[in-house]
Design a protein around this motif. Structure first.
Motif, PDB file in Angstrom:
ATOM      1  N   MET A 141      33.235  53.349  70.978  1.00 47.49           N
ATOM      2  CA  MET A 141      32.386  52.458  70.187  1.00 47.49           C
ATOM      3  C   MET A 141      31.844  51.311  71.043  1.00 47.49           C
ATOM      4  SD  MET A 141      34.413  52.291  66.545  1.00 47.49           S
ATOM      5  CE  MET A 141      33.159  51.264  65.768  1.00 47.49           C
ATOM      6  N   LEU A 142      32.673  50.795  71.952  1.00 46.69           N
ATOM      7  CA  LEU A 142      32.213  49.758  72.862  1.00 46.69           C
ATOM      8  C   LEU A 142      31.126  50.298  73.794  1.00 46.69           C
ATOM      9  CD1 LEU A 142      35.593  48.074  73.906  1.00 46.69           C
ATOM     10  CD2 LEU A 142      33.858  47.119  72.390  1.00 46.69           C
ATOM     11  N   ASN A 143      31.373  51.471  74.363  1.00 43.25           N
ATOM     12  CA  ASN A 143      30.429  52.035  75.319  1.00 43.25           C
ATOM     13  C   ASN A 143      29.083  52.378  74.687  1.00 43.25           C
ATOM     14  OD1 ASN A 143      32.240  51.797  77.419  1.00 43.25           O
ATOM     15  ND2 ASN A 143      32.995  53.893  77.248  1.00 43.25           N
ATOM     16  N   MET A 144      29.112  52.747  73.404  1.00 40.66           N
ATOM     17  CA  MET A 144      27.865  53.053  72.700  1.00 40.66           C
ATOM     18  C   MET A 144      27.269  51.824  72.020  1.00 40.66           C
ATOM     19  SD  MET A 144      28.526  56.866  71.102  1.00 40.66           S
ATOM     20  CE  MET A 144      30.118  56.499  70.351  1.00 40.66           C
ATOM     21  N   ARG A 145      27.883  50.662  72.266  1.00 40.74           N
ATOM     22  CA  ARG A 145      27.409  49.390  71.707  1.00 40.74           C
ATOM     23  C   ARG A 145      27.435  49.376  70.179  1.00 40.74           C
ATOM     24  NH1 ARG A 145      25.197  45.995  75.869  1.00 40.74           N
ATOM     25  NH2 ARG A 145      25.956  46.905  77.815  1.00 40.74           N
ATOM     26  N   LEU A 146      28.378  50.162  69.599  1.00 41.52           N
ATOM     27  CA  LEU A 146      28.562  50.119  68.157  1.00 41.52           C
ATOM     28  C   LEU A 146      29.506  48.985  67.754  1.00 41.52           C
ATOM     29  CD1 LEU A 146      28.879  53.939  67.437  1.00 41.52           C
ATOM     30  CD2 LEU A 146      26.878  52.473  67.105  1.00 41.52           C
ATOM     31  N   ALA A 147      30.207  48.455  68.727  1.00 43.16           N
ATOM     32  CA  ALA A 147      31.075  47.301  68.517  1.00 43.16           C
ATOM     33  C   ALA A 147      30.859  46.357  69.693  1.00 43.16           C
ATOM     34  CB  ALA A 147      32.535  47.713  68.419  1.00 43.16           C
ATOM     35  N   ALA A 148      30.859  45.061  69.418  1.00 40.59           N
ATOM     36  CA  ALA A 148      30.625  44.079  70.474  1.00 40.59           C
ATOM     37  C   ALA A 148      31.509  42.854  70.267  1.00 40.59           C
ATOM     38  CB  ALA A 148      29.157  43.684  70.505  1.00 40.59           C
ATOM     39  N   PRO A 149      32.832  43.026  70.365  1.00 36.62           N
ATOM     40  CA  PRO A 149      33.718  41.879  70.193  1.00 36.62           C
ATOM     41  C   PRO A 149      33.615  40.925  71.383  1.00 36.62           C
ATOM     42  CG  PRO A 149      34.970  43.767  70.949  1.00 36.62           C
ATOM     43  CD  PRO A 149      33.568  44.260  70.685  1.00 36.62           C
ATOM     44  N   GLY A 150      33.825  39.662  71.117  1.00 30.76           N
ATOM     45  CA  GLY A 150      33.830  38.692  72.204  1.00 30.76           C
ATOM     46  C   GLY A 150      35.133  38.680  72.967  1.00 30.76           C
ATOM     47  N   HIS A 151      36.196  39.210  72.320  1.00 32.15           N
ATOM     48  CA  HIS A 151      37.525  39.207  72.937  1.00 32.15           C
ATOM     49  C   HIS A 151      38.207  40.545  72.669  1.00 32.15           C
ATOM     50  CE1 HIS A 151      37.488  34.770  73.577  1.00 32.15           C
ATOM     51  NE2 HIS A 151      36.704  34.818  72.521  1.00 32.15           N
ATOM     52  N   LEU A 152      38.870  41.068  73.687  1.00 30.32           N
ATOM     53  CA  LEU A 152      39.647  42.297  73.555  1.00 30.32           C
ATOM     54  C   LEU A 152      41.105  41.949  73.844  1.00 30.32           C
ATOM     55  CD1 LEU A 152      38.958  45.253  72.915  1.00 30.32           C
ATOM     56  CD2 LEU A 152      39.047  45.727  75.363  1.00 30.32           C
ATOM     57  N   VAL A 153      41.970  42.193  72.861  1.00 25.78           N
ATOM     58  CA  VAL A 153      43.381  41.845  72.982  1.00 25.78           C
ATOM     59  C   VAL A 153      44.176  43.124  73.174  1.00 25.78           C
ATOM     60  CG1 VAL A 153      45.335  40.661  71.915  1.00 25.78           C
ATOM     61  CG2 VAL A 153      43.001  39.846  71.495  1.00 25.78           C
ATOM     62  N   ASP A 154      44.654  43.343  74.400  1.00 20.62           N
ATOM     63  CA  ASP A 154      45.377  44.557  74.781  1.00 20.62           C
ATOM     64  C   ASP A 154      46.854  44.366  74.463  1.00 20.62           C
ATOM     65  OD1 ASP A 154      46.578  46.712  76.024  1.00 20.62           O
ATOM     66  OD2 ASP A 154      45.437  46.526  77.890  1.00 20.62           O
ATOM     67  N   ILE A 155      47.375  45.168  73.510  1.00 22.35           N
ATOM     68  CA  ILE A 155      48.773  44.999  73.093  1.00 22.35           C
ATOM     69  C   ILE A 155      49.715  45.991  73.772  1.00 22.35           C
ATOM     70  CG2 ILE A 155      48.046  44.099  70.850  1.00 22.35           C
ATOM     71  CD1 ILE A 155      48.890  46.821  69.636  1.00 22.35           C
ATOM     72  N   ASN A 156      49.235  46.723  74.764  1.00 20.24           N
ATOM     73  CA  ASN A 156      50.043  47.788  75.358  1.00 20.24           C
ATOM     74  C   ASN A 156      51.274  47.293  76.109  1.00 20.24           C
ATOM     75  OD1 ASN A 156      48.844  50.693  75.084  1.00 20.24           O
ATOM     76  ND2 ASN A 156      47.084  49.312  75.254  1.00 20.24           N
ATOM     77  N   ARG A 157      51.320  46.020  76.435  1.00 18.58           N
ATOM     78  CA  ARG A 157      52.474  45.479  77.164  1.00 18.58           C
ATOM     79  C   ARG A 157      53.523  44.862  76.243  1.00 18.58           C
ATOM     80  NH1 ARG A 157      47.828  44.901  79.701  1.00 18.58           N
ATOM     81  NH2 ARG A 157      47.626  45.410  81.926  1.00 18.58           N
ATOM     82  N   LEU A 158      53.308  44.938  74.941  1.00 27.48           N
ATOM     83  CA  LEU A 158      54.242  44.310  74.010  1.00 27.48           C
ATOM     84  C   LEU A 158      55.476  45.178  73.820  1.00 27.48           C
ATOM     85  CD1 LEU A 158      51.858  42.890  71.259  1.00 27.48           C
ATOM     86  CD2 LEU A 158      52.443  41.969  73.500  1.00 27.48           C
ATOM     87  N   PRO A 159      56.665  44.629  73.989  1.00 24.61           N
ATOM     88  CA  PRO A 159      57.892  45.421  73.824  1.00 24.61           C
ATOM     89  C   PRO A 159      58.189  45.722  72.363  1.00 24.61           C
ATOM     90  CG  PRO A 159      58.440  43.129  74.241  1.00 24.61           C
ATOM     91  CD  PRO A 159      56.949  43.233  74.387  1.00 24.61           C
ATOM     92  N   GLY A 160      58.768  46.888  72.119  1.00 26.43           N
ATOM     93  CA  GLY A 160      59.273  47.235  70.791  1.00 26.43           C
ATOM     94  C   GLY A 160      58.284  47.860  69.841  1.00 26.43           C
ATOM     95  N   LEU A 161      56.991  47.839  70.166  1.00 24.54           N
ATOM     96  CA  LEU A 161      56.003  48.342  69.215  1.00 24.54           C
ATOM     97  C   LEU A 161      55.798  49.851  69.300  1.00 24.54           C
ATOM     98  CD1 LEU A 161      53.155  45.664  69.052  1.00 24.54           C
ATOM     99  CD2 LEU A 161      55.153  45.983  67.582  1.00 24.54           C
ATOM    100  N   ALA A 162      56.477  50.511  70.226  1.00 24.49           N
ATOM    101  CA  ALA A 162      56.383  51.972  70.298  1.00 24.49           C
ATOM    102  C   ALA A 162      57.553  52.644  69.596  1.00 24.49           C
ATOM    103  CB  ALA A 162      56.309  52.431  71.752  1.00 24.49           C
ATOM    104  N   ASP A 163      58.376  51.872  68.904  1.00 20.77           N
ATOM    105  CA  ASP A 163      59.580  52.417  68.278  1.00 20.77           C
ATOM    106  C   ASP A 163      59.250  53.267  67.055  1.00 20.77           C
ATOM    107  OD1 ASP A 163      60.965  51.020  70.170  1.00 20.77           O
ATOM    108  OD2 ASP A 163      61.637  49.420  68.810  1.00 20.77           O
ATOM    109  N   LEU A 164      60.116  54.250  66.823  1.00 24.24           N
ATOM    110  CA  LEU A 164      60.091  55.051  65.601  1.00 24.24           C
ATOM    111  C   LEU A 164      61.418  54.816  64.889  1.00 24.24           C
ATOM    112  CD1 LEU A 164      58.717  58.481  66.935  1.00 24.24           C
ATOM    113  CD2 LEU A 164      57.451  56.687  65.747  1.00 24.24           C
ATOM    114  N   ASP A 165      61.360  54.211  63.730  1.00 28.27           N
ATOM    115  CA  ASP A 165      62.569  53.978  62.929  1.00 28.27           C
ATOM    116  C   ASP A 165      62.619  55.039  61.836  1.00 28.27           C
ATOM    117  OD1 ASP A 165      63.261  51.731  64.419  1.00 28.27           O
ATOM    118  OD2 ASP A 165      62.038  50.411  63.175  1.00 28.27           O
ATOM    119  N   VAL A 166      63.561  55.968  61.989  1.00 28.98           N
ATOM    120  CA  VAL A 166      63.672  57.100  61.065  1.00 28.98           C
ATOM    121  C   VAL A 166      64.932  56.925  60.242  1.00 28.98           C
ATOM    122  CG1 VAL A 166      63.728  59.603  60.840  1.00 28.98           C
ATOM    123  CG2 VAL A 166      62.499  58.553  62.762  1.00 28.98           C
TER     124      VAL A 166
END
Length: 289
Positions: free
Chosen positions: A40-65
């Protein structure tokens, strides 16, 4: 093609991420898997002023079953959830749906919660969450709220996530005893968005009579369309239920739109055919449970 310019943020903690999102507000977008956002960014369908990358946040990949259901963290990838035997044991519909999502290379990077946040009515996971009566947990500095699926999807590519909020997890409830699920869809090629799709849930009593039956529709409305077909199927043993009448109820309920891929009439036809097939599949599974 190149995306429009933006400021890039790479927070290292959940608190930092929430503070950043609160600061940038409506001008920010969250990057998790990026399988929808980057095109969407590459096709200019979205144009946010800020991109917040959450991939370095600990614990958010957990699966609680747990016996009551599955909580999927914001960074849990499609492939991770699809391959989890614990998840499949508690909520098998998740694996069934995920196997229909795009292609393996996309499932290796895309996230379950990201797909829900994207809120595409042609995607499988919003339908699963809606059918199961799940919820999405949203966080902002000092506050957390759980939004039920019925209120979360507000329109095509629109959700209840407010500026400054982060979707941190999604909850998919477990099935009650004597329940079965199924997922059927038709796409031009495997991995393409479905021309039409149906997720089905059927519940039986100890005498194998139908106590509840419902479907969620994919690509057949602006949000996942839920149709309760319990009365149409009749409170009969699963093998004798009127699944054709239930499918007719779905056919009458949906209001699909035409596009370059299919006419509205063809999508409605698929809705009826797929609903009957999926309901029969789910009823058989419930009877064998």
């Amino acid at each position: 093609m190149k995306p429009p310019p933006f400021d890039y943020h790479a927070p290292r903690s959940l608190g930092e991420a929430l503070d950043t999102l609160a600061e940038v507000g409506e001008h920010g977008k969250v990057l998790a898997g990026g399988q929808s956002l980057i095109p969407m960014l590459n096709m200019r369908l979205a144009a946010p002023g800020h991109l917040v990358d959450i991939n370095r946040l600990p614990g958010l990949a957990d699966l609680d079953v747990e016996p009551g259901g599955v909580r999927v963290g914001a960074l849990a990838r499609h492939a991770q959830v699809e391959r989890s035997e614990r998840v499949a044991a508690v909520q098998p519909l998740l694996r069934r749906a995920l196997r229909l999502v795009a292609h393996p290379v996309i499932r290796n990077r895309g996230t379950v919660v990201g797909s829900l946040a994207h809120a595409d009515p042609a995607a499988e996971l919003p339908a699963v969450l809606a059918l199961l009566g799940g919820s999405v947990r949203l966080a902002r500095p000092g506050a957390v709220r759980d939004v039920p699926a019925a209120a979360f999807f507000t329109g095509p590519l629109e959700s209840a996530i407010e500026p400054g909020e982060l979707a941190v997890s999604a909850f998919f409830p477990a099935l009650p005893p004597r329940s079965g699920t199924a997922f059927r869809e038709v796409a031009r090629r495997h991995g393409d968005y479905a021309l039409a799709g149906i997720a089905a849930l059927v519940g039986l009593d100890d005498d194998l009579r139908v106590t509840g039956a419902a479907v969620a529709c994919v690509s057949l409305g602006p949000v996942p369309v839920i149709v309760d077909v319990t009365e149409a199927a009749g409170h009969r043993p699963a093998a004798a239920a009127d699944w054709a009448a239930a499918a007719q109820a779905v056919w009458e309920r949906v209001e699909p739109e035409a596009d370059i891929h299919a006419t509205a009439a063809y999508r409605r036809h698929l809705a009826g055919v797929l609903a009957e097939q999926a309901l029969r599949d789910a009823a058989r599974e419930a009877a064998d449970a």
